[in-house]
Design an enzyme around this catalytic site. Structure first.
Site: not given
Length: 309
Positions: A119, A143-145
């Site tokens: 990530r 960007i999503s968790a």
């Protein structure tokens, strides 16, 4: 000491005792985050608290927020604990291990993919890649968790076997698109679509530095500039469709491009949003169920997004 004096002292003692209890409760409450309505996911009560969907710009260290479920006064709470997850390989490993420990990840495949694809390559330099929170990536996008990526990967896992096709709408920096590519393999096909050209360029560069680079080179993974609400007809139909922004209703082109037997995961709603799982039956009818409450940026036009919605 007369009776009235004794009574007054008893009242004072009782008030003091109650004050201490209240202060203790308040202190405990401040250390906890009340869950949004809980759901059953992966065999346990689970719900991502709304607080975890917000970016903490003051966080400069790579810390992961452990999710420790407990009961207090009959309600479920998340204890927020800090965990030094490190950087690079140790960071992504720590992130995945904690998502497993607290029941967000139960799939071995999902754990392997999220640990394989770093990530840290998909967030802006200086951002905390392994904190369980969304990270701004510019252009009014995030960007999503990690817990949301894990949730969506598990919901779509049965439709991400080798050779299958997946569409990622609102592909952003390319992290989830890369995860899809690792799951469907070189014989599959993964398409990412985003209407911000700069993000598409960024996602290609990010994937070129990652373990998913070979799929991009081979052509089984591609990223395109386009209106995600219209899908990407060229490689339809898709076994799996993921939508990374909230729509007010299900876009018909995406339903049309979903293969019979396929599955779509999409957040629906405006201010109050729910993550919906849509299964398309062989006769073309659909079945919809709600997975959890969420908070995403809206699925909208490029002009509206760049204008701040």
């Amino acid at each position: 000491m007369n009776t009235n004096t004794q009574t007054e002292q008893q009242i004072i003692r009782e008030e003091t005792r109650i004050d201490k209890i209240i202060k203790k409760r308040k202190k405990k409450m401040r250390a906890q985050v009340l869950l949004c309505p809980t759901i059953t996911a992966y065999g346990r009560l689970y719900c991502a608290p709304r607080r975890l969907h917000r970016y903490n710009s003051s966080s400069s260290s790579s810390q992961f927020l452990n999710l420790n479920l407990s009961r207090f006064s009959g309600a479920l709470f998340f204890h927020m604990e800090q965990f030094q997850s490190g950087t690079g390989s140790s960071g992504k490993r720590g992130m995945v291990e904690n998502l497993k420990r607290y029941g967000v990840i139960s799939s071995k495949r999902v754990a392997q993919v999220m640990e394989a694809l770093d990530r840290g390559l998909f967030v802006p330099v200086g951002s905390s890649a392994y904190v369980d929170t969304p990270v701004p990536i510019g252009y009014n996008a995030t960007i999503s968790a990690p817990h949301m990526h894990a949730t969506c990967l598990q919901l779509l896992e049965d439709k991400l076997h080798p050779g299958m096709r997946a569409l990622d709408v609102g592909s952003g920096t390319g992290y989830l698109t890369g995860c899809f590519a690792l799951m469907v393999g070189a014989e599959g096909r993964v398409v990412g679509v985003d209407h911000i050209p700069e993000l598409v360029d960024m996602s290609i560069k990010n994937i070129e530095k990652s373990v998913a680079a070979s799929f991009l080179k081979k052509g089984s993974l591609s990223l395109h500039v386009g209106d995600g609400r219209k899908g990407w007809q060229e490689f339809a139909p898709y076994d799996a469709i993921h939508v990374g922004a909230a729509a007010s209703e299900i876009p018909q082109p995406l339903l049309d491009q979903l293969k019979p037997g396929g599955r779509m995961v999409i957040p629906l709603g405006t201010y109050f949003q729910e993550l919906k799982v849509i299964d398309k039956n062989e006769d073309g009818s659909i079945k919809v169920h709600t997975e959890t409450s969420v908070r995403y940026v809206p699925l909208t036009s490029r002009v509206e997004q760049l204008g701040g919605f």
